[in-house]
Scaffold this motif. Structure first.
Motif, mmCIF file in Angstrom:
data_model
loop_
_atom_site.group_PDB
_atom_site.id
_atom_site.type_symbol
_atom_site.label_atom_id
_atom_site.label_comp_id
_atom_site.label_asym_id
_atom_site.label_seq_id
_atom_site.Cartn_x
_atom_site.Cartn_y
_atom_site.Cartn_z
ATOM 1 N N MET A 25 14.096 17.559 100.062
ATOM 2 C CA MET A 25 12.645 17.365 100.038
ATOM 3 C C MET A 25 12.255 16.334 98.985
ATOM 4 O O MET A 25 11.517 15.385 99.265
ATOM 5 C CB MET A 25 11.962 18.713 99.777
ATOM 6 C CG MET A 25 10.458 18.672 99.639
ATOM 7 S SD MET A 25 9.843 18.134 98.026
ATOM 8 C CE MET A 25 10.100 19.581 97.015
ATOM 9 N N ALA A 38 5.528 18.979 101.980
ATOM 10 C CA ALA A 38 5.944 19.632 100.730
ATOM 11 C C ALA A 38 4.801 19.904 99.765
ATOM 12 O O ALA A 38 4.855 19.553 98.599
ATOM 13 C CB ALA A 38 7.033 18.805 100.040
ATOM 14 N N CYS A 40 3.863 22.478 98.217
ATOM 15 C CA CYS A 40 4.074 23.333 97.041
ATOM 16 C C CYS A 40 5.108 22.750 96.094
ATOM 17 O O CYS A 40 5.468 23.378 95.101
ATOM 18 C CB CYS A 40 4.452 24.750 97.446
ATOM 19 S SG CYS A 40 6.156 24.942 97.982
ATOM 20 N N GLY A 41 5.572 21.544 96.392
ATOM 21 C CA GLY A 41 6.481 20.879 95.472
ATOM 22 C C GLY A 41 7.814 21.573 95.315
ATOM 23 O O GLY A 41 8.471 21.437 94.288
ATOM 24 N N GLY A 42 8.189 22.357 96.311
ATOM 25 C CA GLY A 42 9.530 22.937 96.288
ATOM 26 C C GLY A 42 9.607 24.359 95.789
ATOM 27 O O GLY A 42 10.701 24.869 95.540
ATOM 28 N N LEU A 44 8.941 27.008 97.421
ATOM 29 C CA LEU A 44 9.155 27.911 98.548
ATOM 30 C C LEU A 44 7.903 28.732 98.858
ATOM 31 O O LEU A 44 7.928 29.945 98.985
ATOM 32 C CB LEU A 44 10.345 28.842 98.230
ATOM 33 C CG LEU A 44 11.022 29.592 99.389
ATOM 34 C CD1 LEU A 44 11.324 28.665 100.551
ATOM 35 C CD2 LEU A 44 12.303 30.246 98.915
ATOM 36 N N SER A 45 6.790 28.011 98.946
ATOM 37 C CA SER A 45 5.524 28.694 99.209
ATOM 38 C C SER A 45 4.748 28.120 100.381
ATOM 39 O O SER A 45 3.761 28.707 100.790
ATOM 40 C CB SER A 45 4.623 28.628 97.973
ATOM 41 O OG SER A 45 5.223 29.273 96.877
ATOM 42 N N CYS A 46 5.165 26.970 100.916
ATOM 43 C CA CYS A 46 4.287 26.304 101.878
ATOM 44 C C CYS A 46 4.884 26.090 103.273
ATOM 45 O O CYS A 46 4.131 25.939 104.229
ATOM 46 C CB CYS A 46 3.833 24.959 101.323
ATOM 47 S SG CYS A 46 5.143 23.719 101.224
ATOM 48 N N ALA A 47 6.187 26.023 103.393
ATOM 49 C CA ALA A 47 6.836 25.749 104.685
ATOM 50 C C ALA A 47 6.396 24.430 105.306
ATOM 51 O O ALA A 47 6.369 24.300 106.520
ATOM 52 C CB ALA A 47 6.620 26.905 105.661
ATOM 53 N N CYS A 49 7.983 21.596 104.504
ATOM 54 C CA CYS A 49 9.125 20.698 104.257
ATOM 55 C C CYS A 49 10.228 20.995 105.270
ATOM 56 O O CYS A 49 11.405 20.786 105.009
ATOM 57 C CB CYS A 49 9.644 20.885 102.833
ATOM 58 S SG CYS A 49 10.230 22.557 102.516
ATOM 59 N N LEU A 85 14.296 24.782 105.301
ATOM 60 C CA LEU A 85 13.258 24.206 104.455
ATOM 61 C C LEU A 85 13.972 23.263 103.485
ATOM 62 O O LEU A 85 14.850 23.692 102.720
ATOM 63 C CB LEU A 85 12.489 25.306 103.721
ATOM 64 C CG LEU A 85 11.643 26.193 104.645
ATOM 65 C CD1 LEU A 85 10.933 27.289 103.854
ATOM 66 C CD2 LEU A 85 10.624 25.376 105.441
ATOM 67 N N CYS A 87 13.325 21.833 100.798
ATOM 68 C CA CYS A 87 13.278 21.985 99.340
ATOM 69 C C CYS A 87 14.375 22.912 98.845
ATOM 70 O O CYS A 87 14.632 22.997 97.647
ATOM 71 C CB CYS A 87 11.908 22.490 98.881
ATOM 72 S SG CYS A 87 11.476 24.150 99.407
HETATM 73 S S1 FES Z 1 8.180 22.329 99.620
HETATM 74 FE FE1 FES Z 1 6.988 24.100 99.945
HETATM 75 S S2 FES Z 1 8.386 25.404 100.925
HETATM 76 FE FE2 FES Z 1 9.549 23.629 100.616
#
Ligand code: FES
Lengths: 106, 441
Positions: A25, A38, A40-42, A44-47, A49, A85, A87
């Motif tokens: 990501m 992306a 949420c910047g990695g 693991l909150s947004c899905a 990526c 994902l 990230c």
């Molecule tokens: S960047 Fe948000 S879940 Fe991967």
């Protein structure tokens, strides 16, 4: 140098050299590869990526954790068996990874 | 965030360029605030084919970076500052965006056609044809005797985070003032690093501004179980100095007792940076008031992100309802709306507002906006450590707080995006998969 080959939904390929330790990501976003949002910047909150990993590359990836698995059920383009994902995918020195980005992330 | 390497020299070379341009014509867009929303605005404009010059100007000495990790991964040392950078230098060069660092704009001169010159504290001048304010918000300052002592810190930007990290070694006990997102994220990070942490919250519950009572209660218990000492309705007299008088040693409560602390982290909310807007005569009311298309009251300046007071973007929200959103998601979506505006197109806010906050092993995801809710449904599965609260307004779902429950979060976010409902009676059973009970209309 680790390399990630991003194919977008139209079939355009971008080969991006990354740094070992960075995620797929991060490699995409920093270089402006479209198709990875992306938000949420990695963390693991947004899905947003989501990527499809070329079948023969799946083996080199770490196992999915439960949270990633659950998040993948909420992607905008439905998940497939080869969904990850990005990230959560870290590059190693010798990574040579082929992924396809979905038509939409949000 | 490589302050030492790329601070002043780079900033000066770029500002010199900008000054040279001025003599000729006032062209292009000046984006004040190299923030999440400023970055997104520049990126979206280039993606839409905006072909004028763009200057993205920030007051920090860092390249534009992501803030959320500052209170979490960055503080805990699990990510490097470099990985917080939004875009590579090559990206900005290729996309013809002039990045200016370390310049604080103090004054803006403007002509009747909207063009003008922004004056920085350094004396540098930045001419523009069109202006975007993505100036964000600053940490609200603690108003207590002793607030100026060493060891009293805030956590809003990278320099705050670097300063905080630099003094952690000598800290055994920390007090966090404020039980909101930042306070609890930082408290969890400090606890994880082995500090004894006390959280002092002035209000009657945690995260009171962002979540409902059930969620507050859940976090209170969860954090106490994980080892945070949390005091609600806390009243404080002052911050107590150590023997030599310069550094903080504790926080004195109203009853005269002192909570010892070698570090006091203040997270009591933010204040939108509206000074430039006021100077320009724009309407300001808890942020810069903008219309549906991110345009301020002068009809030309766009204001985006944390600093903007926007019409409630949730589909179906009552006319006239307004809100100021402090979130990454809003910075991004609102910037896209503004980019369309600058291209002469009127597009509505897309997507459903959402937020996240990671505190210890508690992953909170919030979909929608709770504004105006009249009832809630709690879904709780302690065995699997999952907890969600669904919010309803007139029988329709408008939001959800989900803790370690991404399936619930995703189901609600998607339902809201499609204008669907999730009936409250069916949702009350935590074993039910929300996605399977959505109804149209
Ligand atoms: S960047 Fe948000 S879940 Fe991967």
């Amino acid at each position: 140098m680790p390399t990630v080959h991003f194919t977008d939904a139209e079939g355009t390929v971008r080969d991006i050299e990354g740094n070992a330790g960075d995620s797929v990501m991060e490699t995409a976003v920093r270089n402006g590869v479209p198709g990875i949002v992306a938000e949420c910047g990695g963390s693991l909150s947004c899905a947003t990526c989501h990527v499809f990993v070329r079948e023969d590359c799946l083996d080199q990836l770490p196992e999915m954790e439960e949270m990633e698995d659950e998040m993948l059920y909420g992607t905008v383009v439905d998940r497939e068996d080869n969904s990850r994902l990005s990230c959560q995918l870290r590059l190693a020195e010798d990574t040579d990874l082929y992924v396809t980005t979905p038509e939409a992330q949000v | 965030m490589d302050a030492t390497k790329t601070g002043t020299t780079a900033a000066h070379s770029v500002s010199a360029d900008a000054t040279a341009v001025e003599g000729a014509v006032r062209t292009g867009l000046l984006i004040i605030g190299a923030s999440q929303s400023g970055v997104q605005l520049a990126v979206s404009l280039r993606a839409l084919g905006f072909d004028e010059h763009i200057t993205l100007l920030g007051e920090e000495d860092h390249r534009p970076y992501q803030r959320p990790a500052l209170s979490k991964e960055f503080l805990q040392g699990t990510v490097e500052s470099e990985s917080l950078i939004f875009r590579s230098n090559e990206y900005w060069q290729e996309h013809n965006v002039a990045l200016v660092k370390g310049q604080r704009i103090e004054r803006i001169e403007r002509e009747s056609d909207g063009s003008g010159v922004a004056h920085a504290a350094s004396g540098a001048r930045f001419p523009f044809k069109r202006l975007a304010l993505t100036v964000g918000a600053r940490a609200r300052k603690l108003d207590l005797p002793g607030a100026e002592l060493d060891g009293v810190v805030y956590l809003r930007n990278a320099d705050d985070a670097l300063a905080l990290k630099a003094q952690l070694d000598g800290v055994r006990e920390a007090v966090v003032i404020g039980g909101g997102f930042i306070g609890l994220e930082a408290a969890s990070s400090l606890h994880k690093m082995g500090k004894a942490v006390t959280v002092l919250e002035y209000g009657p519950r945690l995260i009171g501004r962002a979540v409902g009572e059930e969620t507050s209660e859940y976090f209170l218990n969860a954090h106490r179980e994980r080892g945070l000492d949390i005091r609600l309705d806390a009243r404080m007299n002052r911050l107590v100095p150590a023997g030599d008088g310069s550094r903080v040693a504790g926080v004195e409560l109203a009853d005269g007792s002192v909570v010892p602390a070698q570090l006091v982290l203040v997270g009591i909310g933010v204040v939108p940076n509206t000074e430039l807007a006021e100077q320009l005569g724009l309407d300001v009311d808890n942020g810069i008031v903008v219309d549906r298309h991110a345009v301020a009251s002068d009809g030309t300046t766009v204001a985006v992100g944390d600093v903007a007071n926007i019409p409630n973007p949730l589909p179906g929200a009552p006319e006239g309802e307004r809100i100021r959103l402090e979130s990454v998601n809003n910075a991004i979506e609102h910037a896209k709306v503004a980019a369309y505006s600058l291209m002469g197109r009127s597009e509505d806010y897309a997507g459903i507002p959402w937020f996240w906050s990671n505190q210890a092993d508690l992953k909170l995801q919030i979909a929608g906006l709770t504004l105006g809710y009249d009832s809630t449904v709690v879904r709780r599965d302690d065995e699997r450590g999952k907890f969600s609260v669904l919010y309803y307004r007139d029988g329709r779902i408008i939001a959800a707080d989900c803790v370690n429950a991404p399936l619930d979060f995703m189901a609600v976010k998607n339902a809201l995006a499609k204008g669907q409902n999730i009936p409250a009676d069916a949702a009350a059973d935590p074993a039910v998969v929300l996605k399977t009970i959505v109804t149209d209309g």
